[in-house]
Design a protein around this motif. Structure first.
Motif, PDB file in Angstrom:
ATOM      1  N   LEU A 148       0.836  -1.206   0.000  1.00  0.00           N
ATOM      2  CA  LEU A 148       0.000   0.000   0.000  1.00  0.00           C
ATOM      3  C   LEU A 148       0.869   1.254   0.000  1.00  0.00           C
ATOM      4  O   LEU A 148       0.420   2.342   0.385  1.00  0.00           O
ATOM      5  N   ALA A 149       2.122   1.102  -0.454  1.00  0.00           N
ATOM      6  CA  ALA A 149       3.050   2.233  -0.458  1.00  0.00           C
ATOM      7  C   ALA A 149       2.546   3.360  -1.349  1.00  0.00           C
ATOM      8  O   ALA A 149       2.822   4.541  -1.094  1.00  0.00           O
ATOM      9  N   GLU A 150       1.833   3.034  -2.410  1.00  0.00           N
ATOM     10  CA  GLU A 150       1.279   4.045  -3.305  1.00  0.00           C
ATOM     11  C   GLU A 150       0.391   5.027  -2.558  1.00  0.00           C
ATOM     12  O   GLU A 150       0.267   6.198  -2.946  1.00  0.00           O
ATOM     13  N   TYR A 151      -0.231   4.554  -1.489  1.00  0.00           N
ATOM     14  CA  TYR A 151      -1.136   5.397  -0.694  1.00  0.00           C
ATOM     15  C   TYR A 151      -0.471   5.923   0.575  1.00  0.00           C
ATOM     16  O   TYR A 151      -1.126   6.516   1.429  1.00  0.00           O
ATOM     17  N   GLY A 152       0.830   5.679   0.699  1.00  0.00           N
ATOM     18  CA  GLY A 152       1.570   6.204   1.843  1.00  0.00           C
ATOM     19  C   GLY A 152       1.532   5.320   3.073  1.00  0.00           C
ATOM     20  O   GLY A 152       1.910   5.764   4.164  1.00  0.00           O
ATOM     21  N   PHE A 153       1.092   4.077   2.925  1.00  0.00           N
ATOM     22  CA  PHE A 153       1.010   3.170   4.069  1.00  0.00           C
ATOM     23  C   PHE A 153       2.084   2.091   3.965  1.00  0.00           C
ATOM     24  O   PHE A 153       2.259   1.463   2.905  1.00  0.00           O
ATOM     25  N   GLN A 154       2.790   1.877   5.067  1.00  0.00           N
ATOM     26  CA  GLN A 154       3.831   0.858   5.141  1.00  0.00           C
ATOM     27  C   GLN A 154       3.394  -0.256   6.084  1.00  0.00           C
ATOM     28  O   GLN A 154       2.648  -0.028   7.041  1.00  0.00           O
ATOM     29  N   PHE A 190      -3.084  -8.206   8.841  1.00  0.00           N
ATOM     30  CA  PHE A 190      -1.900  -7.433   8.508  1.00  0.00           C
ATOM     31  C   PHE A 190      -2.199  -5.964   8.781  1.00  0.00           C
ATOM     32  O   PHE A 190      -3.266  -5.458   8.410  1.00  0.00           O
ATOM     33  N   MET A 191      -1.251  -5.266   9.421  1.00  0.00           N
ATOM     34  CA  MET A 191      -1.474  -3.877   9.798  1.00  0.00           C
ATOM     35  C   MET A 191      -0.525  -2.964   9.032  1.00  0.00           C
ATOM     36  O   MET A 191       0.657  -3.277   8.856  1.00  0.00           O
ATOM     37  N   TYR A 192      -1.081  -1.809   8.597  1.00  0.00           N
ATOM     38  CA  TYR A 192      -0.313  -0.796   7.866  1.00  0.00           C
ATOM     39  C   TYR A 192      -0.442   0.534   8.602  1.00  0.00           C
ATOM     40  O   TYR A 192      -1.425   0.787   9.296  1.00  0.00           O
ATOM     41  N   GLN A 193       0.553   1.418   8.396  1.00  0.00           N
ATOM     42  CA  GLN A 193       0.520   2.733   9.035  1.00  0.00           C
ATOM     43  C   GLN A 193       1.169   3.753   8.113  1.00  0.00           C
ATOM     44  O   GLN A 193       2.149   3.460   7.411  1.00  0.00           O
ATOM     45  N   ASN A 194       0.615   5.000   8.104  1.00  0.00           N
ATOM     46  CA  ASN A 194       1.220   6.065   7.307  1.00  0.00           C
ATOM     47  C   ASN A 194       1.990   7.028   8.205  1.00  0.00           C
ATOM     48  O   ASN A 194       2.050   6.851   9.435  1.00  0.00           O
ATOM     49  N   ALA A 195       2.546   8.079   7.601  1.00  0.00           N
ATOM     50  CA  ALA A 195       3.384   9.013   8.356  1.00  0.00           C
ATOM     51  C   ALA A 195       2.588   9.771   9.407  1.00  0.00           C
ATOM     52  O   ALA A 195       3.153  10.245  10.410  1.00  0.00           O
ATOM     53  N   ALA A 196       1.294   9.912   9.206  1.00  0.00           N
ATOM     54  CA  ALA A 196       0.448  10.626  10.168  1.00  0.00           C
ATOM     55  C   ALA A 196       0.009   9.734  11.325  1.00  0.00           C
ATOM     56  O   ALA A 196      -0.700  10.192  12.231  1.00  0.00           O
ATOM     57  N   GLY A 197       0.413   8.467  11.308  1.00  0.00           N
ATOM     58  CA  GLY A 197       0.038   7.545  12.375  1.00  0.00           C
ATOM     59  C   GLY A 197      -1.297   6.854  12.158  1.00  0.00           C
ATOM     60  O   GLY A 197      -1.759   6.101  13.029  1.00  0.00           O
TER      61      GLY A 197
END
Length: 264
Positions: free
Chosen positions: A168-174, A191-198
């Motif tokens: 989901l890196a295209e959407y800013g989630f790692q 599976f859990m993902y998180q972006n720079a805003a938390g």
């Protein structure tokens, strides 16, 4: 013992009741309404004579009947009389309606969810799992993203199917990591993902025996879950980032996992 003023009544050996026992309410009602045969009426009369409480009940029934007759005796024209059930009959009717009401309530409780909600159980489980683990800071996952190969192999073995972790890196989630969860039909993976805003998203997958058609949405308060199924697996993407953005991610995730949401 025998009654000193009258001979003993004949007792049918097939009747388990003792002739000296007080009559029951049904027998008293039939006695007052003259619905008993001669022999049974004689036995009941003897039992009433032996039991003051039964005699008082019979007297009350007679008084009730006499009062009703006296009430309408002076009427010149025939009257339509609505007879209220006697107390014993009202109790029986109330009990019957209570049983019917309980049975209907139980059936409605069982049928209404089935008729009004065809949502698969895994979608609700995914939504709850997101609500439980997304706020966690130290224990959000069991296996961190740094061990992604181990995470995929472990969960694939437990779910007995080859799993893929979509990017989901295209959407800013790692990827943060993942964990094993109990599912409706067996083990499930989150599976859990998180972006720079938390902000966090979770992708839930498990085995399903009934395929779900188009991608559908579940909303619970601020949480939104998009779910779908195919090839024996159910998927659910949950988050709190806005429905339109989450829907776009869900469609791309569906395609990456081998589905074709446009054809649905």
């Amino acid at each position: 013992m025998t009654h000193p003023d009258r001979p003993d009544q004949a007792h049918d050996p097939r009747d388990p009741r003792d002739p000296r026992d007080p009559p029951d309410v049904q027998s008293l009602s039939a006695y007052v309404d003259d619905e008993l045969g001669d022999a049974e009426r004689a036995v009941t009369a003897d039992r009433i004579a032996r039991d003051p409480a039964s005699a008082a009940t019979v007297a009350a029934y007679h008084a009730q009947d006499n009062a009703l007759r006296a009430l309408f005796a002076a009427e010149a024209e025939p009257q339509v009389v609505v007879m209220r059930p006697r107390a014993r009959e009202r109790y029986l009717m109330a009990a019957c309606w209570l049983v019917v009401g309980v049975a209907c309530g139980y059936l409605l409780h069982m049928l209404v969810p089935a008729l009004g909600n065809n949502r698969p159980p895994f979608a609700e489980r995914a939504d709850i799992a997101y609500a439980v683990y997304a706020p966690e800071q130290r224990h959000a996952v069991e296996v961190a993203a740094a061990q992604q190969d181990h995470l995929v192999n472990w969960l694939s073995k437990r779910l007995n199917r080859t799993l893929t972790i979509p990017s989901l890196a295209e959407y800013g989630f790692q990827l943060v990591g993942g964990r094993l969860l109990p599912g409706e039909e067996g083990p499930a993976a989150q599976f859990m993902y998180q972006n720079a805003a938390g902000e966090r998203l979770t992708l839930y997958t498990t085995t399903v025996t009934r395929a779900q058609g188009k991608i559908r949405m579940l909303r619970d308060g601020p949480r939104t879950t998009y779910y779908w199924a195919g090839n024996g697996a159910g998927y659910a993407l949950s988050g709190q980032i806005g429905e339109e953005k989450l829907q776009a991610i869900a469609y791309d995730t569906c395609k990456e996992l081998g589905g074709d949401p446009k054809s649905w």
